[in-house]
Write an enzyme that holds these catalytic residues in place. Structure first.
Site, PDB file in Angstrom:
ATOM      1  N   GLY A  74      -0.518  10.203   6.748  1.00  0.00           N
ATOM      2  CA  GLY A  74       0.680  11.019   6.893  1.00  0.00           C
ATOM      3  C   GLY A  74       0.971  11.756   5.605  1.00  0.00           C
ATOM      4  O   GLY A  74       0.480  11.376   4.539  1.00  0.00           O
ATOM      5  N   GLN A  86       5.851  16.139  -0.731  1.00  0.00           N
ATOM      6  CA  GLN A  86       4.664  15.659  -1.446  1.00  0.00           C
ATOM      7  C   GLN A  86       3.743  16.799  -1.849  1.00  0.00           C
ATOM      8  O   GLN A  86       2.872  16.611  -2.696  1.00  0.00           O
ATOM      9  CB  GLN A  86       3.879  14.669  -0.582  1.00  0.00           C
ATOM     10  CG  GLN A  86       4.605  13.358  -0.346  1.00  0.00           C
ATOM     11  CD  GLN A  86       3.722  12.408   0.449  1.00  0.00           C
ATOM     12  OE1 GLN A  86       3.698  12.471   1.661  1.00  0.00           O
ATOM     13  NE2 GLN A  86       2.997  11.549  -0.248  1.00  0.00           N
ATOM     14  N   CYS A 123       0.571   5.269  -0.416  1.00  0.00           N
ATOM     15  CA  CYS A 123       1.160   6.612  -0.402  1.00  0.00           C
ATOM     16  C   CYS A 123       0.328   7.516  -1.291  1.00  0.00           C
ATOM     17  O   CYS A 123      -0.052   7.109  -2.397  1.00  0.00           O
ATOM     18  CB  CYS A 123       2.590   6.522  -0.922  1.00  0.00           C
ATOM     19  SG  CYS A 123       3.451   8.097  -0.949  1.00  0.00           S
ATOM     20  N   HIS A 139       7.912   5.925   7.124  1.00  0.00           N
ATOM     21  CA  HIS A 139       7.463   6.176   5.750  1.00  0.00           C
ATOM     22  C   HIS A 139       7.607   7.666   5.404  1.00  0.00           C
ATOM     23  O   HIS A 139       8.141   8.022   4.348  1.00  0.00           O
ATOM     24  CB  HIS A 139       6.000   5.717   5.605  1.00  0.00           C
ATOM     25  CG  HIS A 139       5.379   6.009   4.281  1.00  0.00           C
ATOM     26  ND1 HIS A 139       4.939   5.015   3.426  1.00  0.00           N
ATOM     27  CD2 HIS A 139       5.101   7.185   3.643  1.00  0.00           C
ATOM     28  CE1 HIS A 139       4.438   5.580   2.330  1.00  0.00           C
ATOM     29  NE2 HIS A 139       4.517   6.891   2.444  1.00  0.00           N
ATOM     30  N   GLU A 140       7.143   8.531   6.312  1.00  0.00           N
ATOM     31  CA  GLU A 140       7.183   9.973   6.032  1.00  0.00           C
ATOM     32  C   GLU A 140       8.619  10.499   6.036  1.00  0.00           C
ATOM     33  O   GLU A 140       8.973  11.345   5.218  1.00  0.00           O
ATOM     34  CB  GLU A 140       6.324  10.750   7.039  1.00  0.00           C
ATOM     35  CG  GLU A 140       4.838  10.375   7.046  1.00  0.00           C
ATOM     36  CD  GLU A 140       4.203  10.322   5.671  1.00  0.00           C
ATOM     37  OE1 GLU A 140       4.613  11.076   4.779  1.00  0.00           O
ATOM     38  OE2 GLU A 140       3.286   9.492   5.480  1.00  0.00           O
TER      39      GLU A 140
END
Ligand code: NI
Length: 178
Positions: A49, A54, A100, A142-143
């Protein structure tokens, strides 16, 4: 398409709240191009992901894809969500390992809700609403955290399980497979 540079922990953009993308702008060249580049970047670095902050864009866009079902679950099809929001279906949580792309080489045990409902826009600007569970629900949570300036480290119960990738495969992954 191009592969984008990934922001690493410490870059302030990872701590900002990402802005919503106006619905009428989803079809714009800029946003469509960003989505394509995010997919390309995620695949290049073998992430499951990626969130727009990011790649230095403080916008509420996430992409998710898992090709080989490492968790013994069904493959996660390519999912692109704009302005996603989550609601919890059951308070039940489960712990599992997360990593991550912005925190390279580290893994940690993170509790997440097992079942969630997700709402947002797809890349065509259409409203989508679906339920997700297990690993897929984990990756979405998480995203979505990235869109609020959070990383998985803050979600860990404590830092005891924080592990470098090399030690993870040496001491933890093995145990899981046995
Ligand atoms: Ni991440």
């Amino acid at each position: 398409m191009s592969i984008l540079k990934v922001a690493k922990l410490g870059n302030p953009i990872l701590r900002e709240s990402a802005g919503k993308v106006p619905r009428q702008e989803i079809s714009s060249r800029e946003i469509q191009c960003l989505i394509q580049n995010m997919i390309e970047t995620m695949r290049e670095y073998q992430g499951v992901g990626l969130a727009a902050p990011q790649v230095h864009e403080s916008l509420q866009i996430i992409v998710i894809e898992e090709l080989a079902g490492t968790k013994g679950e069904a493959e996660t099809p390519l999912t692109v969500l704009v302005n996603p929001s989550l609601s919890v279906i059951s308070e039940r949580q489960f712990e599992d390992w997360e990593g991550c792309l912005s925190i390279p080489d580290l893994r940690g045990l993170v509790p997440r809700y097992e079942q969630i409902e997700v709402q947002g826009y797809n890349p065509l600007g259409q409203t989508v609403r679906f339920q997700a569970r297990g690993f897929y629900a984990r990756v979405i949570q998480h995203e979505c955290d990235h869109l609020e300036g959070k990383v998985f480290l803050e979600r860990m119960r404590n830092l005891e399980s924080l592990t470098y990738l090399q030690e993870f495969s040496r001491y933890w992954q093995k145990e899981e497979e046995e």
